[in-house]
Design an enzyme around this catalytic site. Structure first.
Site, PDB file in Angstrom:
ATOM      1  N   ILE A 130       0.831  -1.204   0.000  1.00 22.36           N
ATOM      2  CA  ILE A 130       0.000   0.000   0.000  1.00 22.36           C
ATOM      3  C   ILE A 130       0.866   1.256   0.000  1.00 22.36           C
ATOM      4  O   ILE A 130       0.524   2.267  -0.615  1.00 22.36           O
ATOM      5  CB  ILE A 130      -0.948   0.006   1.222  1.00 22.36           C
ATOM      6  CG1 ILE A 130      -1.815  -1.264   1.240  1.00 22.36           C
ATOM      7  CG2 ILE A 130      -1.825   1.255   1.197  1.00 22.36           C
ATOM      8  CD1 ILE A 130      -2.687  -1.445   0.033  1.00 22.36           C
ATOM      9  N   GLY A 131       1.982   1.196   0.695  1.00 24.88           N
ATOM     10  CA  GLY A 131       2.874   2.351   0.730  1.00 24.88           C
ATOM     11  C   GLY A 131       2.436   3.421   1.713  1.00 24.88           C
ATOM     12  O   GLY A 131       2.727   4.606   1.537  1.00 24.88           O
ATOM     13  N   LYS A 172       7.416   0.312  16.986  1.00 23.51           N
ATOM     14  CA  LYS A 172       7.058  -0.902  16.266  1.00 23.51           C
ATOM     15  C   LYS A 172       8.270  -1.435  15.519  1.00 23.51           C
ATOM     16  O   LYS A 172       8.827  -0.750  14.655  1.00 23.51           O
ATOM     17  CB  LYS A 172       5.912  -0.614  15.289  1.00 23.51           C
ATOM     18  CG  LYS A 172       5.338  -1.866  14.625  1.00 23.51           C
ATOM     19  CD  LYS A 172       4.073  -1.530  13.853  1.00 23.51           C
ATOM     20  CE  LYS A 172       3.398  -2.771  13.314  1.00 23.51           C
ATOM     21  NZ  LYS A 172       2.120  -2.464  12.636  1.00 23.51           N
ATOM     22  N   CYS A 209       9.785   2.265   7.909  1.00 16.32           N
ATOM     23  CA  CYS A 209       9.724   3.115   6.719  1.00 16.32           C
ATOM     24  C   CYS A 209      11.094   3.216   6.058  1.00 16.32           C
ATOM     25  O   CYS A 209      12.128   3.189   6.729  1.00 16.32           O
ATOM     26  CB  CYS A 209       9.256   4.520   7.094  1.00 16.32           C
ATOM     27  SG  CYS A 209       7.592   4.599   7.763  1.00 16.32           S
TER      28      CYS A 209
END
Length: 302
Positions: A72-73, A165, A130
């Site tokens: 999805i990005g 995370k 990311c």
């Protein structure tokens, strides 16, 4: 409220140990038409960046035999939109709000944390998987030194308890976990997706436009459970376990491995009632086994 199910993470009390995994529940609007959002211990929303992100080209979803691939990005409308539209919606419900934040540069991470500093939310979840565009696109979460630096920088701007995370795409998850705690993490969540791919043998090309995507679902659970177990035995902050949880039995395995709470992700796509069914299942298990508190079974695996 069942006090036996109460769970405290970084000073924040959840009514039960079940939240949703970021990216699988939106901001709760669609699921709110099917389940009572008040029943969740917390809602962890889709990743939010400082400015709007368009996301990756389609196709960007592919089912596998035991899970899901996505690229999805981190498409989202940006922090301002979320603050103005989604927080008021979520505050209608008696549940904790966890905002997952993301960025492609250190300054973007800090800027989005600062935007949420004075907002009516309960916790922040820092997505360090990311790509770091300033360092050639490698994930922020793969280098312990970078992890510590990013967490320390964001911690300076974040006023809410900070969950970090963790990516499973590392050699030693315990080293990365310790780096995040050293940087100031109040809690950890893991695992994020594993990288995977799927090929269409008839078209002779990858199904995903980006070729490689994040793999989640039941197939990753043994890996996730092992990593949660290792991290719980290597740091002194609460851990939220996730990765392939579909049933209350799955959730209890993570709790017995040491997790303070669990997040339900890909299961939401094929069973939108999964989270509340897991809550009910844990409660029934405790009743049948005369367990007065989750502390009795949490971390019972040495």
């Amino acid at each position: 409220m069942d006090s036996r199910m109460e769970t405290v993470i970084a000073g924040v009390t959840w009514k039960n140990p079940v939240t949703t995994a970021s990216g699988t529940f939106g901001s709760g609007r669609e699921y709110g038409e099917l389940i009572d959002l008040n029943r969740l211990g917390a809602i962890t929303v889709k990743g939010v960046s400082e400015e709007a992100w368009k996301g990756n080209p389609v196709p960007r979803l592919a089912e596998t035999q035991s899970g899901l691939l996505n690229s999805i990005g981190l498409q989202n409308a940006g922090a301002e939109y979320f603050i103005n539209h989604d927080i008021p919606f979520l505050r209608q419900y008696d549940t904790k709000i966890i905002v997952n934040i993301c960025g492609h540069t250190l300054s973007q991470y800090c800027a989005v944390a600062e935007k949420f500093a004075d907002c009516d939310i309960d916790m922040l979840e820092l997505n360090i998987s990311c790509p770091n565009v300033e360092e050639g696109g490698l994930s922020f979460g793969t280098d312990p030194h970078v992890v510590e630096r990013v967490v320390k920088a964001v911690r300076h701007y974040a006023k809410q308890p900070l969950i970090v995370k963790l990516s499973p795409e590392v050699t030693d998850i315990m080293e990365v976990a310790r780096a995040a705690v050293s940087g100031g993490a109040d809690a950890l969540s893991l695992i994020n997706t594993l990288r995977g791919m799927k090929i269409d043998i008839h078209k002779r090309r990858p199904i995903l436009a980006s070729k490689i995507g994040g793999y989640s679902g039941p197939g990753v659970m043994p890996v996730a459970l092992r990593m949660v177990y290792e991290v719980c035995h290597s740091v002194d902050v609460p851990v939220i376990g996730m990765g392939g949880i579909s049933t209350f039995e799955d959730a209890l395995q993570f709790i017995m491995a040491g997790a303070q709470a669990v997040a339900v992700g890909t299961a939401n796509f094929h069973n939108p009632y999964a989270s509340v069914e897991i809550i009910d299942g844990i409660r029934q298990y405790m009743k049948e086994n005369r367990i007065p508190s989750l502390e009795e079974i949490r971390g019972c695996i040495d």
